[in-house]
Write an enzyme that holds these catalytic residues in place. Structure first.
Site, mmCIF file in Angstrom:
data_model
loop_
_atom_site.group_PDB
_atom_site.id
_atom_site.type_symbol
_atom_site.label_atom_id
_atom_site.label_comp_id
_atom_site.label_asym_id
_atom_site.label_seq_id
_atom_site.Cartn_x
_atom_site.Cartn_y
_atom_site.Cartn_z
ATOM 1 N N ARG A 67 -11.596 29.920 -15.692
ATOM 2 C CA ARG A 67 -12.042 28.871 -14.772
ATOM 3 C C ARG A 67 -13.090 28.030 -15.486
ATOM 4 O O ARG A 67 -13.521 28.345 -16.586
ATOM 5 C CB ARG A 67 -12.531 29.423 -13.420
ATOM 6 C CG ARG A 67 -13.172 30.751 -13.364
ATOM 7 C CD ARG A 67 -14.525 30.879 -14.012
ATOM 8 N NE ARG A 67 -15.413 29.792 -13.653
ATOM 9 C CZ ARG A 67 -16.386 29.340 -14.392
ATOM 10 N NH1 ARG A 67 -16.630 29.849 -15.596
ATOM 11 N NH2 ARG A 67 -17.154 28.349 -13.998
ATOM 12 N N GLY A 68 -13.490 26.928 -14.788
ATOM 13 C CA GLY A 68 -14.356 25.950 -15.434
ATOM 14 C C GLY A 68 -13.472 24.825 -15.949
ATOM 15 O O GLY A 68 -12.403 25.081 -16.522
ATOM 16 N N ALA A 69 -13.911 23.579 -15.732
ATOM 17 C CA ALA A 69 -13.012 22.441 -15.940
ATOM 18 C C ALA A 69 -12.424 22.343 -17.362
ATOM 19 O O ALA A 69 -11.194 22.331 -17.524
ATOM 20 C CB ALA A 69 -13.738 21.159 -15.545
ATOM 21 N N ASP A 83 -16.640 18.825 -12.541
ATOM 22 C CA ASP A 83 -15.181 18.997 -12.580
ATOM 23 C C ASP A 83 -14.449 17.666 -12.673
ATOM 24 O O ASP A 83 -13.333 17.604 -13.184
ATOM 25 C CB ASP A 83 -14.703 19.778 -11.363
ATOM 26 C CG ASP A 83 -15.027 21.244 -11.543
ATOM 27 O OD1 ASP A 83 -16.185 21.620 -11.304
ATOM 28 O OD2 ASP A 83 -14.146 21.996 -11.998
ATOM 29 N N GLN A 110 -20.088 32.850 -9.519
ATOM 30 C CA GLN A 110 -20.008 32.444 -10.937
ATOM 31 C C GLN A 110 -21.399 32.421 -11.568
ATOM 32 O O GLN A 110 -21.550 32.601 -12.776
ATOM 33 C CB GLN A 110 -19.362 31.056 -11.071
ATOM 34 C CG GLN A 110 -17.872 31.004 -10.801
ATOM 35 C CD GLN A 110 -17.556 30.696 -9.357
ATOM 36 O OE1 GLN A 110 -18.341 30.987 -8.457
ATOM 37 N NE2 GLN A 110 -16.391 30.121 -9.105
ATOM 38 N N ASN A 148 -18.351 18.816 -8.262
ATOM 39 C CA ASN A 148 -18.681 20.085 -8.931
ATOM 40 C C ASN A 148 -18.649 21.172 -7.860
ATOM 41 O O ASN A 148 -18.389 20.898 -6.679
ATOM 42 C CB ASN A 148 -20.048 19.997 -9.619
ATOM 43 C CG ASN A 148 -20.288 21.166 -10.571
ATOM 44 O OD1 ASN A 148 -19.440 21.466 -11.413
ATOM 45 N ND2 ASN A 148 -21.410 21.843 -10.442
ATOM 46 N N LYS A 149 -18.919 22.385 -8.273
ATOM 47 C CA LYS A 149 -18.847 23.545 -7.372
ATOM 48 C C LYS A 149 -19.563 23.288 -6.044
ATOM 49 O O LYS A 149 -20.648 22.716 -6.026
ATOM 50 C CB LYS A 149 -19.454 24.754 -8.099
ATOM 51 C CG LYS A 149 -19.508 26.053 -7.317
ATOM 52 C CD LYS A 149 -18.162 26.477 -6.786
ATOM 53 C CE LYS A 149 -17.102 26.617 -7.848
ATOM 54 N NZ LYS A 149 -15.725 26.626 -7.290
ATOM 55 N N ARG A 161 -4.640 23.811 -10.111
ATOM 56 C CA ARG A 161 -5.899 23.543 -9.399
ATOM 57 C C ARG A 161 -6.084 22.024 -9.363
ATOM 58 O O ARG A 161 -5.883 21.359 -10.383
ATOM 59 C CB ARG A 161 -7.111 24.210 -10.091
ATOM 60 C CG ARG A 161 -7.075 25.723 -10.021
ATOM 61 C CD ARG A 161 -8.392 26.333 -10.492
ATOM 62 N NE ARG A 161 -9.411 26.285 -9.458
ATOM 63 C CZ ARG A 161 -10.691 26.576 -9.686
ATOM 64 N NH1 ARG A 161 -11.110 26.891 -10.896
ATOM 65 N NH2 ARG A 161 -11.575 26.536 -8.695
HETATM 66 O O1 MRU Z 1 -14.185 27.225 -9.413
HETATM 67 P P1 MRU Z 1 -14.721 27.153 -10.803
HETATM 68 O O2 MRU Z 1 -15.466 28.383 -11.221
HETATM 69 O O3 MRU Z 1 -13.670 26.735 -11.802
HETATM 70 O O4 MRU Z 1 -15.783 25.964 -10.747
HETATM 71 C C1 MRU Z 1 -16.368 25.538 -11.974
HETATM 72 C C2 MRU Z 1 -17.460 24.562 -11.792
HETATM 73 O O5 MRU Z 1 -17.693 24.033 -10.731
HETATM 74 C C3 MRU Z 1 -18.201 24.184 -13.039
HETATM 75 O O6 MRU Z 1 -19.515 23.809 -12.749
HETATM 76 C C4 MRU Z 1 -17.493 22.993 -13.701
HETATM 77 O O7 MRU Z 1 -16.148 23.286 -13.926
HETATM 78 C C5 MRU Z 1 -18.124 22.594 -14.954
HETATM 79 S S1 MRU Z 1 -17.715 23.690 -16.259
HETATM 80 C C6 MRU Z 1 -18.361 23.119 -17.691
#
Ligand code: MRU
Length: 320
Positions: free
Chosen positions: A54-56, A222, A181, A232-233, A88
């Protein structure tokens, strides 16, 4: 606790022998370091959906390796790309990486994208560190570390560089409900890097700010729309509102692979709704996984090209 320095290929890689896309299963961290071997595109799609990776930027890289896998297996590439793109909806890096791979879906090309993404992190961390001063106490949300970018990290990358330059005192790490996370992944990465940190309940941010214990808020992203509105999250928006109220700067650190100039503003960003069971199985629940922070609450957006300030419609327009 021993220190564990992850290499980019520990996070996600392509293995020719299988062939397979192999990734560190982030659902099991920090308790166990277990690798997941994906031998088909469908298995990578499941891994992305279930947050094994996970993470963009990291899901973009997993999709890039998966397209190389599809090509090697002789699968229908259009179909594979469509399945990966739909895994996603919020992070634009997924579509970005698939587009980059379109003309040359090879493991070597995916590895080159991976190296570029890590290089981008190092460059943006250097720029972001300029926003820190002696003794900065930063607050972050979710995980924008190496795990989320394929190595080094965006917001966490900024902390690494600021720490090396002697500018960072500590990082407050939001737990990041519901999937933690922050307390599972960001705290683990900061511990491994030897950077002082403390996990806080998401709801503790306001009182720490009011007590004068937060100098800046730094998160990843994201998707960043053309006007600077940033997804973002879930919970990031409320931090930005709190930061504005307490006159604390709020910064986004993200690579240009996260900037989506084709989306004019935040209202055009699709927000993923995840299973209500991630919140509670006992009652009805809603689980929006991301929110959009309006550009006017963002003090700076840092990419590998530098520190960009409002008006973002101008400062971001030359980037991509
Ligand atoms: O649901 P996730 O864990 O994929 O969410 C990730 C985030 O919101 C991160 O802050 C974002 O992807 C930036 S990662 C460099």
């Amino acid at each position: 606790m021993g220190r564990r320095n992850l290499d980019p290929e520990d996070i996600v890689r392509y293995e020719e022998g299988g062939p397979a896309v192999v990734l560190l299963d982030q659902r099991r961290l920090p308790d166990e370091e277990v690798e997941l071997e994906c031998r088909s595109v469908a298995e990578v799609v499941d891994a992305i959906r279930d947050l094994a990776i996970r993470g963009a930027p990291a899901i973009g890289l997993a999709a890039a390796y998966a397209l190389a896998l599809a090509a090697e297996l002789g699968a229908d590439l259009e179909e594979a790309a469509a399945q990966l793109a739909a895994s996603r909806p919020t992070a634009v890096n997924l579509a970005w990486a698939l587009e980059q791979m379109r003309d040359e879906p090879t493991p070597a090309h995916a590895r080159a994208l991976h190296e570029d993404e890590v290089e981008r992190c190092r460059a943006m961390a250097g720029h972001a560190a300029e926003l820190f001063h002696d003794g900065t106490r930063a607050l972050t949300h979710c995980n924008a570390g190496g795990l989320a970018t394929g190595g080094y990290g965006s917001a966490v990358g900024a902390f690494r560089t600021a720490w090396e330059r002697g500018l960072l005192e500590r990082v407050w790490v939001d737990e990041t409900r519901p999937l933690l996370q922050g307390s599972r992944l960001t705290a683990w990465e900061l511990e491994n890097a030897g950077i002082p940190h403390a996990v806080i309940a998401d709801s503790a941010a306001a009182s720490l700010m009011a007590a004068g214990e937060v100098d800046c808020v730094v998160t990843g992203a994201d998707r960043i729309a053309a006007n600077g509105d940033t997804a973002n999250k879930i919970g990031t928006y409320s931090l930005a509102v709190l930061a504005a109220h307490h006159d604390i700067p709020f910064y986004i650190v993200a690579p240009t692979s996260t900037v989506d100039l084709a989306t004019a503003s935040g209202s055009g960003i699709p927000i993923e709704e995840r299973s209500a069971a991630e919140i509670t199985t006992r009652f009805a629940a809603r689980n929006p996984s991301f929110d959009v922070t309006p550009a006017e609450l963002i003090g700076a957006i840092v990419t590998e090209h530098g520190v960009h300030r409002a008006p973002y419609a101008q400062s971001l327009s030359a980037l991509v």
